[in-house]
Design an enzyme around this catalytic site. Structure first.
Site, mmCIF file in Angstrom:
data_model
loop_
_atom_site.group_PDB
_atom_site.id
_atom_site.type_symbol
_atom_site.label_atom_id
_atom_site.label_comp_id
_atom_site.label_asym_id
_atom_site.label_seq_id
_atom_site.Cartn_x
_atom_site.Cartn_y
_atom_site.Cartn_z
ATOM 1 C CE1 TYR A 261 -15.081 -4.022 9.521
ATOM 2 C CE2 TYR A 261 -14.468 -6.419 8.347
ATOM 3 C CZ TYR A 261 -15.433 -5.261 8.846
ATOM 4 O OH TYR A 261 -16.808 -5.325 8.232
ATOM 5 C CE LYS A 265 -18.090 -3.758 12.478
ATOM 6 N NZ LYS A 265 -19.245 -2.539 12.761
#
Length: 515
Positions: A261, A265
């Site tokens: 994640y 990002k």
């Protein structure tokens, strides 16, 4: 460490003020800045996006239009998702009370559902006339779309969090009236850094551990090659998913990020900063977003964040122990404060060419810790417990806290792995009569250990998120006396005792019961 960090921040901030007085920005009317604006919102069914749409509609009825991008096969499906998953939610209750039967016509005038997906070029908007209309009209793009699972399949996370950011940027560049792109990221793109974490952008190819060779185009090739290999091997869908999850974690950890994640990002931020050209870009990095503090409904939440999942498991008697440093700071920020900071940042930077980074959290201005959170949960659920399936109150107790991985592993070995080993021998002795039960227990333990591996960096997190840029926004907002209370986002105003005991935990409890 805490005092030195606060001292360092104060010194840096003072230096900025005396050396660069132009950094003290002036803020005209925030509400007026939204008047007759057209905004594209991605990630529209998410927690933050709902709060944003509701706030804009509530404070500025003269907003021109909001294009609401929704994953849907066609416009009809998009309309259904808008009504069922956005405006049909309790968070719009204040608007329903305000407009009554007239809300439907107001909503149909202001909100335009758009079938699409940021994982595709042109955001997956296939209707050419609609797409061109959006390019003509859009003033602001808010990209809040993301896949947030720590161990998401690498191809899926990359498509949304990394290349999705590029697709949004490409779309924004086509908007002839565009005044800014605001991208919602996460403060935890910092990985496992310790000490003061500054509000600074990523350079293209920058890594957290100094490993060279991070190339986003190459990462795409790695994904494609892995998918081709799995296809050639004719593995099951379940095996493919697990392999792609493992690939994401492997690539993230190679370059210093703890999970897929935050890695994807961070790469999304790199793309935006590198390719934005003269486009005004604001990147908002929230910490752990929690239920609303005040508006539109105190304690409103949707979904369970990590800290809330722990609290609910504890209240239901399913958390036998806790792993982590009780004294470590847990950086929480209510969702309405994040949305207010987004809107104020929009007003501050419209048509202002540059890249602006804002970390939105509480760790440096009003810190709280895991130890306090445990105390809140214990006292609240002692007085107001959950009920079991027979309607009897579930008694909570103070639980064992392991402050090191070694202590936790020893506990797991004695409490679970040793009995499982004995059970395995019994199963063999009985010609594997208990094989399904053994497999089930083994799977559950494996699942727990995988979660521990994923969350370990945050259970022992030693970073403090600097917010000098946010403080400049707060100072500007204070000068705008008429709107300071409308767009509050100062974490120093939060009374954590009151917030947890009277707002947040009751809100989470209400969500669990309704869910």
């Amino acid at each position: 460490m805490g005092l030195s960090i606060f001292s360092e921040t104060a010194t840096v901030f003072f230096f900025l003020l005396i050396s660069f007085p132009f950094l003290i920005m002036e803020l005209s009317s925030i509400v007026e800045s939204l008047e007759q604006k057209t905004i594209l919102v991605t990630g529209s069914t998410g927690f933050l996006a709902k709060l944003f749409v509701e706030k804009v509609l509530r404070v500025q009825p003269n907003i021109k239009r909001l294009f609401i991008l929704l994953r849907a096969a066609d416009t009809k499906s998009a309309v259904q998702r808008l009504h069922h998953e956005v405006i049909g939610k309790e968070v719009f209750r204040v608007l329903w009370d305000t407009y009554g039967a007239g809300l439907d016509s107001y909503i149909s005038e202001k909100l335009i559902p758009v079938a699409g997906d940021i994982g595709w070029e042109n955001l997956g908007v296939t209707d050419c006339s609609l797409r061109e209309e959006m390019w003509r009209e859009i003033d602001i793009v808010l990209n809040s779309a993301a896949t947030t699972a720590f161990d998401e399949r690498y191809d899926h996370a990359f498509s949304t969090n990394t290349f999705g950011a590029k697709h949004v940027l490409d779309f924004a560049k086509q908007c002839v009236k565009l005044k800014m792109l605001l991208h919602v990221s996460t403060a935890y793109v910092a990985g496992e850094k310790e000490g003061l974490i500054l509000e600074k952008p990523f350079r293209m190819g920058e890594t957290l551990n100094g490993t060279t060779g991070l190339d986003i185009e190459q990462e795409m090739k790695v994904i494609q090659e892995k998918l081709k290999q799995l296809e050639d091997e004719e593995v099951t869908q379940k095996a493919q998913t697990l392999a792609m999850k493992d690939l994401g974690l492997e690539r993230a950890r190679k370059y210093g990020w703890p999970n897929t994640y935050v890695f994807t990002k961070a790469m999304g931020e790199m793309i935006l900063g590198n390719l934005r050209e003269n486009l005004p870009l604001v990147i908002i990095r929230p910490t752990i977003i929690t239920s609303t503090y005040k508006e539109p409904i105190p304690g409103w939440t949707e979904g369970l964040r990590t800290i809330d999942s722990l609290g609910v498991a504890y209240a239901k008697g399913k958390l036998p122990c806790f792993l982590g440093d009780p004294a470590s700071i847990v950086d929480l920020i209510p969702g309405d404060m994040v949305v207010n900071s987004i809107i104020v940042a929009m007003a501050a930077h419209m048509n202002e060419s540059g890249e602006f980074i804002y970390q939105v959290g509480s760790s440096i201005r009003n810190p709280t810790d895991f130890n306090k959170f445990q105390e809140y949960a214990y006292h609240y659920f002692t007085k107001d417990p959950f009920m079991d399936k027979h309607g009897r109150p579930i008694k909570v107790r103070k639980i064992a806290v392991f402050t090191s991985m070694d202590g936790f592993y020893k506990y797991i070995a004695i409490r679970y792995l040793l009995p499982l080993k004995v059970f395995q021998l019994i199963n063999i002795a009985f010609c594997k009569y208990f094989q399904s039960k053994y497999d089930d227990q083994n799977r559950k333990i494996g699942f727990v250990m995988r979660l521990v591996d994923l969350y370990r960096p945050y259970l022992f997190f030693k970073g403090i998120f600097d917010d000098i840029n946010m403080e400049k926004l707060r100072m500007a907002l204070k000068e705008n006396h008429a709107e300071a209370n409308i767009f509050y986002f100062d974490p120093r105003s939060i009374d954590w005792d009151e917030y947890f005991m009277k707002i947040h935990i009751p809100g989470v409890r209400n969500y669990v019961y309704k869910g």
